[in-house]
Design a protein around this motif. Structure first.
Motif, PDB file in Angstrom:
ATOM      1  N   THR A  52      49.369 -40.715   2.424  1.00 19.15           N
ATOM      2  CA  THR A  52      50.679 -41.156   1.940  1.00 19.15           C
ATOM      3  C   THR A  52      50.673 -41.521   0.458  1.00 19.15           C
ATOM      4  O   THR A  52      51.594 -42.158  -0.032  1.00 19.15           O
ATOM      5  CB  THR A  52      51.160 -42.374   2.753  1.00 19.15           C
ATOM      6  OG1 THR A  52      50.193 -43.440   2.614  1.00 19.15           O
ATOM      7  CG2 THR A  52      51.310 -42.021   4.220  1.00 19.15           C
ATOM      8  N   ALA A  53      49.633 -41.125  -0.266  1.00 16.46           N
ATOM      9  CA  ALA A  53      49.502 -41.522  -1.675  1.00 16.46           C
ATOM     10  C   ALA A  53      50.603 -40.911  -2.530  1.00 16.46           C
ATOM     11  O   ALA A  53      51.029 -39.778  -2.312  1.00 16.46           O
ATOM     12  CB  ALA A  53      48.138 -41.109  -2.206  1.00 16.46           C
ATOM     13  N   GLN A  54      51.066 -41.684  -3.516  1.00  7.62           N
ATOM     14  CA  GLN A  54      52.013 -41.208  -4.514  1.00  7.62           C
ATOM     15  C   GLN A  54      51.438 -41.507  -5.893  1.00  7.62           C
ATOM     16  O   GLN A  54      51.100 -42.643  -6.195  1.00  7.62           O
ATOM     17  CB  GLN A  54      53.370 -41.892  -4.347  1.00  7.62           C
ATOM     18  CG  GLN A  54      54.078 -41.540  -3.053  1.00  7.62           C
ATOM     19  CD  GLN A  54      55.449 -42.170  -2.950  1.00  7.62           C
ATOM     20  OE1 GLN A  54      55.830 -42.988  -3.784  1.00  7.62           O
ATOM     21  NE2 GLN A  54      56.196 -41.785  -1.930  1.00  7.62           N
ATOM     22  N   ALA A  55      51.327 -40.468  -6.713  1.00 10.26           N
ATOM     23  CA  ALA A  55      50.657 -40.611  -8.011  1.00 10.26           C
ATOM     24  C   ALA A  55      51.667 -40.968  -9.092  1.00 10.26           C
ATOM     25  O   ALA A  55      52.041 -40.151  -9.926  1.00 10.26           O
ATOM     26  CB  ALA A  55      49.932 -39.315  -8.368  1.00 10.26           C
ATOM     27  N   GLN A  56      52.118 -42.192  -9.085  1.00 10.84           N
ATOM     28  CA  GLN A  56      53.077 -42.622 -10.084  1.00 10.84           C
ATOM     29  C   GLN A  56      52.386 -42.830 -11.427  1.00 10.84           C
ATOM     30  O   GLN A  56      51.342 -43.453 -11.522  1.00 10.84           O
ATOM     31  CB  GLN A  56      53.757 -43.919  -9.639  1.00 10.84           C
ATOM     32  CG  GLN A  56      54.568 -43.760  -8.356  1.00 10.84           C
ATOM     33  CD  GLN A  56      55.204 -45.062  -7.920  1.00 10.84           C
ATOM     34  OE1 GLN A  56      54.893 -46.114  -8.437  1.00 10.84           O
ATOM     35  NE2 GLN A  56      56.108 -44.975  -6.957  1.00 10.84           N
ATOM     36  N   ASN A  57      52.979 -42.300 -12.469  1.00  9.26           N
ATOM     37  CA  ASN A  57      52.544 -42.508 -13.856  1.00  9.26           C
ATOM     38  C   ASN A  57      51.199 -41.876 -14.194  1.00  9.26           C
ATOM     39  O   ASN A  57      50.619 -42.200 -15.229  1.00  9.26           O
ATOM     40  CB  ASN A  57      52.475 -44.019 -14.178  1.00  9.26           C
ATOM     41  CG  ASN A  57      53.787 -44.722 -13.930  1.00  9.26           C
ATOM     42  OD1 ASN A  57      54.845 -44.178 -14.240  1.00  9.26           O
ATOM     43  ND2 ASN A  57      53.729 -45.919 -13.381  1.00  9.26           N
ATOM     44  N   LEU A  58      50.688 -40.983 -13.365  1.00  2.91           N
ATOM     45  CA  LEU A  58      49.411 -40.350 -13.675  1.00  2.91           C
ATOM     46  C   LEU A  58      49.569 -38.927 -14.197  1.00  2.91           C
ATOM     47  O   LEU A  58      48.585 -38.292 -14.551  1.00  2.91           O
ATOM     48  CB  LEU A  58      48.491 -40.353 -12.443  1.00  2.91           C
ATOM     49  CG  LEU A  58      47.883 -41.695 -12.061  1.00  2.91           C
ATOM     50  CD1 LEU A  58      46.919 -41.531 -10.902  1.00  2.91           C
ATOM     51  CD2 LEU A  58      47.179 -42.349 -13.243  1.00  2.91           C
ATOM     52  N   GLY A  59      50.780 -38.407 -14.228  1.00  3.53           N
ATOM     53  CA  GLY A  59      51.022 -37.100 -14.820  1.00  3.53           C
ATOM     54  C   GLY A  59      50.168 -35.999 -14.227  1.00  3.53           C
ATOM     55  O   GLY A  59      50.074 -35.827 -13.009  1.00  3.53           O
ATOM     56  N   LEU A  60      49.517 -35.246 -15.119  1.00  2.00           N
ATOM     57  CA  LEU A  60      48.690 -34.114 -14.701  1.00  2.00           C
ATOM     58  C   LEU A  60      47.546 -34.558 -13.798  1.00  2.00           C
ATOM     59  O   LEU A  60      47.195 -33.863 -12.836  1.00  2.00           O
ATOM     60  CB  LEU A  60      48.149 -33.391 -15.940  1.00  2.00           C
ATOM     61  CG  LEU A  60      47.248 -32.181 -15.696  1.00  2.00           C
ATOM     62  CD1 LEU A  60      47.969 -31.108 -14.891  1.00  2.00           C
ATOM     63  CD2 LEU A  60      46.746 -31.620 -17.029  1.00  2.00           C
ATOM     64  N   LEU A  61      46.951 -35.702 -14.073  1.00  2.00           N
ATOM     65  CA  LEU A  61      45.867 -36.206 -13.226  1.00  2.00           C
ATOM     66  C   LEU A  61      46.368 -36.448 -11.809  1.00  2.00           C
ATOM     67  O   LEU A  61      45.692 -36.116 -10.831  1.00  2.00           O
ATOM     68  CB  LEU A  61      45.285 -37.489 -13.816  1.00  2.00           C
ATOM     69  CG  LEU A  61      44.197 -38.182 -12.986  1.00  2.00           C
ATOM     70  CD1 LEU A  61      43.014 -37.256 -12.748  1.00  2.00           C
ATOM     71  CD2 LEU A  61      43.743 -39.471 -13.659  1.00  2.00           C
ATOM     72  N   GLY A  62      47.558 -37.004 -11.669  1.00  2.00           N
ATOM     73  CA  GLY A  62      48.115 -37.237 -10.350  1.00  2.00           C
ATOM     74  C   GLY A  62      48.397 -35.944  -9.610  1.00  2.00           C
ATOM     75  O   GLY A  62      48.154 -35.837  -8.408  1.00  2.00           O
ATOM     76  N   LYS A  63      48.902 -34.940 -10.333  1.00  2.00           N
ATOM     77  CA  LYS A  63      49.184 -33.641  -9.715  1.00  2.00           C
ATOM     78  C   LYS A  63      47.907 -33.027  -9.155  1.00  2.00           C
ATOM     79  O   LYS A  63      47.884 -32.507  -8.033  1.00  2.00           O
ATOM     80  CB  LYS A  63      49.808 -32.714 -10.747  1.00  2.00           C
ATOM     81  CG  LYS A  63      50.153 -31.326 -10.222  1.00  2.00           C
ATOM     82  CD  LYS A  63      50.806 -30.470 -11.303  1.00  2.00           C
ATOM     83  CE  LYS A  63      51.156 -29.077 -10.768  1.00  2.00           C
ATOM     84  NZ  LYS A  63      51.820 -28.238 -11.802  1.00  2.00           N
ATOM     85  N   ILE A  64      46.839 -33.113  -9.927  1.00  2.00           N
ATOM     86  CA  ILE A  64      45.552 -32.580  -9.491  1.00  2.00           C
ATOM     87  C   ILE A  64      45.003 -33.373  -8.305  1.00  2.00           C
ATOM     88  O   ILE A  64      44.529 -32.802  -7.315  1.00  2.00           O
ATOM     89  CB  ILE A  64      44.552 -32.608 -10.666  1.00  2.00           C
ATOM     90  CG1 ILE A  64      44.891 -31.500 -11.669  1.00  2.00           C
ATOM     91  CG2 ILE A  64      43.115 -32.492 -10.183  1.00  2.00           C
ATOM     92  CD1 ILE A  64      44.086 -31.559 -12.947  1.00  2.00           C
TER      93      ILE A  64
END
Length: 295
Positions: A46-58
């Motif tokens: 259920t993780a959401q990568a808020q404010n991590l941009g490209l790192l979160g997408k990866i």
């Protein structure tokens, strides 16, 4: 153990950013020749990568092997990274077989090689391609079967989306990223946490008796962030002292007294010290009046 300050910084940095999203395993040993993956990351469902941009997408694609390099990796180093990936994939497939399940191709782990730069010769030798419809410039994908990408950090666009990767770059790329980090709002939790990592890392590295040119460059590039982190640490220490004094004086610290603390921390060092000495003599009303906080 070989001393690699950039390696140490990059692993702590990536662990801090990714830990809210799932399981992070720095220095993860994989089977066969006990090879270590710099950072092995498994996203939480259920993780959401808020404010991590490209790192979160990866990070949220699937299991990720993150291999940061201080200098452009050689062909041999890229091949060694691929060996780690294949070992991780084989291990996951064996586990699935024991459990009588299968892993779809799209769910297999991916390797992300984080390079400060990548020469045309290096990129051509691995047959990479850009996928500009869905990915940014600077993200080069090996043929699909290898499930690997090389991020040429110096080619990433200078945007908020790429900030966290550009902090792992070199020279002007890293210096620019540090300036952007420092310019973020002091209320930004990622900013605070990354500055703390830089502060601790800098203190640790400065205990070395001799620094290489590479280490000196990294220290220089992170100087502004270190100074900001040191100032942040001083202010947080001051805040804790004042909170403790007010709690001792009045039994608790409510919203009005928190606003008093905020005002106190904006005083000059001399004024702050003077008020701190007088603090035990103030009544609550006098304190609120002194700092124009309405009760």
């Amino acid at each position: 153990m070989t001393r690699k300050p950039h390696d140490q910084f990059a692993k702590q940095f990536l662990e801090e950013l990714l830990s809210p999203l799932g399981k992070v395993e720095p220095n993860k040993e994989v089977i066969h020749e006990a090879r270590q993956v710099d950072v092995l990351f498994s996203p939480a469902p259920t993780a959401q990568a808020q404010n991590l941009g490209l790192l979160g997408k990866i990070a949220l694609l699937n299991t990720a092997l993150l291999e940061p390099f201080r200098n452009q990796p050689s062909k041999t180093e890229v091949r060694n990274c691929l060996t780690k990936l294949f070992t991780v994939i084989a291990d996951s497939q064996r586990k699935a077989k024991r459990e009588d399940t299968t892993i779809p191709e799209d769910n297999l782990a991916r390797l992300w090689i984080l390079a400060p730069s990548a020469s045309p010769g290096l990129l051509e030798s691995f047959g990479v391609k850009l996928e500009l419809e869905t990915w940014l410039p600077g993200v080069y994908f090996l043929p699909d079967v290898f499930r690997t990408a090389i991020l040429a950090i110096n080619e990433l666009p200078v945007t908020e989306e790429t900030l966290w990767f550009r902090l792992l770059g070199r020279g002007k790329v890293q210096q620019q990223a540090v300036s952007e980090l420092v310019a973020l709002s002091p209320e930004n939790l990622l900013r605070r946490n990354v500055l703390e990592i830089i502060y601790r890392w800098r203190v640790s590295v400065m205990t070395y008796q001799e620094l290489t040119e590479d280490e000196q460059e990294l220290i220089m590039n992170l100087t502004d962030a270190y100074q900001e982190a040191r100032a942040q640490a001083v202010q947080e220490g001051q805040r804790q002292v004042v909170e403790n004094l007010l709690r001792y004086r009045f039994g608790s610290v409510d919203e009005e007294l928190l606003r008093v603390i905020d005002s106190l921390l904006h005083l000059s060092p001399d004024e702050f010290a003077k008020v701190l000495l007088e603090l035990p003599t103030f009544s609550r009303e006098e304190l609120l009046s002194r700092f124009n906080v309405k009760g």
